[in-house]
Design a protein around this motif. Structure first.
Motif, PDB file in Angstrom:
ATOM      1  N   SER A 126      -0.381   5.642   3.501  1.00 26.31           N
ATOM      2  CA  SER A 126      -1.058   5.177   4.691  1.00 26.31           C
ATOM      3  C   SER A 126      -1.203   6.327   5.686  1.00 26.31           C
ATOM      4  O   SER A 126      -0.233   7.022   5.972  1.00 26.31           O
ATOM      5  CB  SER A 126      -0.249   4.039   5.306  1.00 26.31           C
TER       6      SER A 126
ATOM      7  N   ARG B 199     -14.416   3.595   5.918  1.00 20.77           N
ATOM      8  CA  ARG B 199     -13.672   4.045   4.740  1.00 20.77           C
ATOM      9  C   ARG B 199     -12.274   3.419   4.707  1.00 20.77           C
ATOM     10  O   ARG B 199     -11.821   2.921   3.688  1.00 20.77           O
ATOM     11  CB  ARG B 199     -13.579   5.577   4.766  1.00 20.77           C
ATOM     12  N   GLN B 200     -11.609   3.412   5.858  1.00 13.49           N
ATOM     13  CA  GLN B 200     -10.263   2.836   5.930  1.00 13.49           C
ATOM     14  C   GLN B 200     -10.299   1.316   5.756  1.00 13.49           C
ATOM     15  O   GLN B 200      -9.408   0.732   5.144  1.00 13.49           O
ATOM     16  CB  GLN B 200      -9.577   3.210   7.256  1.00 13.49           C
TER      17      GLN B 200
ATOM     18  N   MET C 288       0.853  -1.163   0.000  1.00 13.65           N
ATOM     19  CA  MET C 288       0.000   0.000   0.000  1.00 13.65           C
ATOM     20  C   MET C 288       0.899   1.226   0.000  1.00 13.65           C
ATOM     21  O   MET C 288       1.724   1.387   0.884  1.00 13.65           O
ATOM     22  CB  MET C 288      -0.897  -0.044   1.240  1.00 13.65           C
TER      23      MET C 288
ATOM     24  N   GLN D  59      -5.295   4.873   9.529  1.00 17.00           N
ATOM     25  CA  GLN D  59      -5.233   3.574   8.867  1.00 17.00           C
ATOM     26  C   GLN D  59      -4.252   2.652   9.589  1.00 17.00           C
ATOM     27  O   GLN D  59      -4.547   1.480   9.824  1.00 17.00           O
ATOM     28  CB  GLN D  59      -4.821   3.775   7.414  1.00 17.00           C
TER      29      GLN D  59
ATOM     30  N   GLU E 101     -12.382  -0.355   3.895  1.00 18.85           N
ATOM     31  CA  GLU E 101     -12.538  -0.608   2.455  1.00 18.85           C
ATOM     32  C   GLU E 101     -11.184  -0.537   1.757  1.00 18.85           C
ATOM     33  O   GLU E 101     -10.868  -1.382   0.908  1.00 18.85           O
ATOM     34  CB  GLU E 101     -13.492   0.411   1.834  1.00 18.85           C
ATOM     35  N   LYS E 102     -10.386   0.449   2.105  1.00 17.08           N
ATOM     36  CA  LYS E 102      -9.061   0.603   1.502  1.00 17.08           C
ATOM     37  C   LYS E 102      -8.142  -0.546   1.892  1.00 17.08           C
ATOM     38  O   LYS E 102      -7.419  -1.088   1.052  1.00 17.08           O
ATOM     39  CB  LYS E 102      -8.432   1.938   1.911  1.00 17.08           C
TER      40      LYS E 102
END
Length: 140
Positions: A4, A46-47, A1, A8, A49-50
């Motif tokens: 970050s 939201r985090q 990723m 997160q 999902e990422k």
């Protein structure tokens, strides 16, 4: 990723600490708040999902709702097949690397035109400890 945020990382660290127990977004938000890291529920979703899209967490859908669990594959190996096993007695979810199901996945694809999403597939049963306890309780 590649990118970050602090939030997160806090969420990921929280999941790592409880790697064998799935957590709901509400549980994550409450635990982070308790540890002095205030975060809103919408931010957690939201985090998550990422993190799921990056292969760092599994999203486990149950009758009680969605739960999230850390994926322990090493960096760069996140797309490897995972097998998730949920104990119906203690609720623990085991994250397992096993290639034995690959022939079944291939059969389902070739013969039934169905692709299994192994990252969201969950098998239910009893973990070794709970099965032993159940056998022992049955002997009494």
């Amino acid at each position: 990723m590649a990118y970050s945020t602090k939030q997160q990382q806090a969420i990921l660290n929280c999941l790592k600490q409880r790697r064998d127990m799935p957590m709901s977004a509400a549980d994550l938000a409450a635990e982070l708040r308790q540890s002095g890291q205030p975060v809103g529920l919408a931010t957690v979703y939201r985090q998550m999902e990422k993190l799921e899209a990056a292969g760092q967490v599994h999203k486990v859908n149950t009758e009680e709702g969605a739960y999230f669990q850390y994926c322990s594959h090493p960096e760069g190996d996140r797309k490897q097949d995972c097998l998730l096993l949920k104990c119906e007695s203690c609720g623990r979810i085991l994250h397992l690397d096993c290639t034995q199901l690959q022939p079944l996945y291939e059969h389902l694809l070739q013969e039934h035109h169905f692709t299994v999403d192994h990252r969201r597939t969950l098998f239910s049963g009893l973990c070794e400890a709970c099965a032993k306890k159940e056998r022992k309780d049955g002997e009494q």
